[in-house]
Design a protein around this motif. Sequence first.
Motif, PDB file in Angstrom:
ATOM      1  N   ILE A 250       0.856  -1.302  -0.095  1.00  6.88           N
ATOM      2  CA  ILE A 250      -0.104   0.061   0.112  1.00  6.88           C
ATOM      3  C   ILE A 250       0.885   1.208  -0.040  1.00  6.88           C
ATOM      4  CG2 ILE A 250      -0.140   0.143   2.374  1.00  6.88           C
ATOM      5  CD1 ILE A 250      -3.082   0.983  -0.034  1.00  6.88           C
ATOM      6  N   LEU A 254      -0.138   4.772  -1.552  1.00  9.06           N
ATOM      7  CA  LEU A 254      -0.765   6.097  -1.025  1.00  9.06           C
ATOM      8  C   LEU A 254       0.116   7.198  -1.297  1.00  9.06           C
ATOM      9  CD1 LEU A 254      -0.568   4.742   2.941  1.00  9.06           C
ATOM     10  CD2 LEU A 254      -2.474   5.929   1.671  1.00  9.06           C
ATOM     11  N   LYS A 258      -1.647  10.765  -2.386  1.00  4.52           N
ATOM     12  CA  LYS A 258      -1.512  11.641  -1.281  1.00  4.52           C
ATOM     13  C   LYS A 258      -2.013  13.046  -1.794  1.00  4.52           C
ATOM     14  CE  LYS A 258       1.929  13.521   2.112  1.00  4.52           C
ATOM     15  NZ  LYS A 258       3.414  13.398   2.355  1.00  4.52           N
ATOM     16  N   PHE A 270      -9.820   1.543   3.652  1.00  2.79           N
ATOM     17  CA  PHE A 270      -8.960   2.408   4.690  1.00  2.79           C
ATOM     18  C   PHE A 270      -8.697   1.672   6.069  1.00  2.79           C
ATOM     19  CE2 PHE A 270      -9.900   5.121   8.592  1.00  2.79           C
ATOM     20  CZ  PHE A 270      -8.808   5.601   8.743  1.00  2.79           C
ATOM     21  N   ILE A 274      -5.176   1.211   4.419  1.00  6.71           N
ATOM     22  CA  ILE A 274      -4.570   2.584   4.567  1.00  6.71           C
ATOM     23  C   ILE A 274      -4.163   2.868   6.084  1.00  6.71           C
ATOM     24  CG2 ILE A 274      -4.912   5.133   4.311  1.00  6.71           C
ATOM     25  CD1 ILE A 274      -6.337   4.325   1.773  1.00  6.71           C
ATOM     26  N   ASN A 275      -5.158   2.584   6.872  1.00  6.84           N
ATOM     27  CA  ASN A 275      -4.874   3.144   8.367  1.00  6.84           C
ATOM     28  C   ASN A 275      -3.641   2.304   8.954  1.00  6.84           C
ATOM     29  OD1 ASN A 275      -5.897   4.798  10.761  1.00  6.84           O
ATOM     30  ND2 ASN A 275      -6.132   2.749  11.405  1.00  6.84           N
ATOM     31  N   SER A 277      -1.213   1.163   7.610  1.00  7.57           N
ATOM     32  CA  SER A 277       0.121   1.523   7.171  1.00  7.57           C
ATOM     33  C   SER A 277       0.468   3.034   7.735  1.00  7.57           C
ATOM     34  CB  SER A 277       0.086   1.686   5.745  1.00  7.57           C
ATOM     35  OG  SER A 277       1.496   2.195   5.098  1.00  7.57           O
ATOM     36  N   ILE A 278      -0.565   3.892   7.790  1.00  7.18           N
ATOM     37  CA  ILE A 278      -0.154   5.358   8.403  1.00  7.18           C
ATOM     38  C   ILE A 278       0.062   5.269   9.716  1.00  7.18           C
ATOM     39  CG2 ILE A 278      -1.312   7.423   8.968  1.00  7.18           C
ATOM     40  CD1 ILE A 278      -3.033   7.126   6.270  1.00  7.18           C
TER      41      ILE A 278
END
Length: 391
Positions: A250, A254, A258, A270, A274-275, A277-278
Amino acid sequence: MHNTITMYEQNSDIISTLPLELLLYIISFIPFDSARLTPFVSTRFRFVWSQALLVAHSLNGSIEAISRFIHNFDEHDPSKNTRKLELHLDKSTFVSTILAPNNVMHMSFVYGGSKEEDSFCWRIQTQDQIPKRVESRGFLVKTLCLDSVYSLTHEVVSSMVLDFSLLENLKICGCKGLTSLTIDSPSKLLHLSISGCTKLRYLDIRSTKLKTLHYQGFLPSIKIHEHFNLTNAVFDVRQGPNYCNNALDIGPLLLIIKNSQSLTLCRWMFEELINPSISSSWTSFQFYKLHDLRWIDNSMKQENINSLISFLKFCPSIERIFITIDTNTYSSKEETTVNDYYGRKHARVLRNLKLVKLEGSKSEEGKNQLILALQEVVDINQPLLILSSFP
């Protein structure tokens, strides 16, 4: 007097009395946008427009006739400005090609076989070098729409695309046997759209200029070879994932979304991709330029709303949110929790949010819960319009 009017009405439509060959000749002088409206001009023209095409037959299954059709096109020559070609490859299979205005070309493959389409891998490459001069003859393809390409024709289509040196926009849809797709366009392609390819498991993109990426269907494993900044990204993957465990990196994905100004995303994407990884790697990550968010979910349960609010805390410039509720949208089989530590620590007030539109949900309770949740992140001095609609 009555008889005179009747005779006038009967003879007023003179065009309809002309021979078919003459009507087709007349159409050849009319610009395409006007010609396609001819069915409304005369009762006879309703049938003429459908016949204003070239019909050809391929003896060996080749689609080289399409290349000749494109190369010989001349808008100013009535004998060469026919914009529709129907090429029959065999008794049950044909290719429909339309040369539309604004350098748009549509190719649709109609496969008459009864068996399931064979799986195939496809590589589409565009010319990297800008031609020193553009040929004045022929049709210049800038937008190419490919529909239902299958295993026996994809290689010929790829070789044809190599000749489209000005190609900027590529749309691929309905390729049911496609399992792996590679897009290799280092410096030309600006817009890419993929939809309805139900077996697609691997998508490789090599590009540096891509600005819009629209993907609809099961989410495949996506590999990004070169960095580029999308302004518009659509991931309508409500059908769920179509990749093996941990097969999707991911991080590069991302990076290319971005700086998007418009983003379509499903909640499950998400939560699952996504979440995590963030939260673990990019503690300062933000969608700084995101103005429009289209959020797809299967319900307005409180935990789903919490995920949306968590995502919004990464979007300080958001102006409009469009929420689509589709009960058939995929949801994680395992319960997923969103780590909101970053959101709580760095929560930013959404000072620019002006509109929230909810579609597909009949739940007043869900709508009220959404309003309460938004109050935690929206500037109380900012007027906010909330709309809802359902079929």
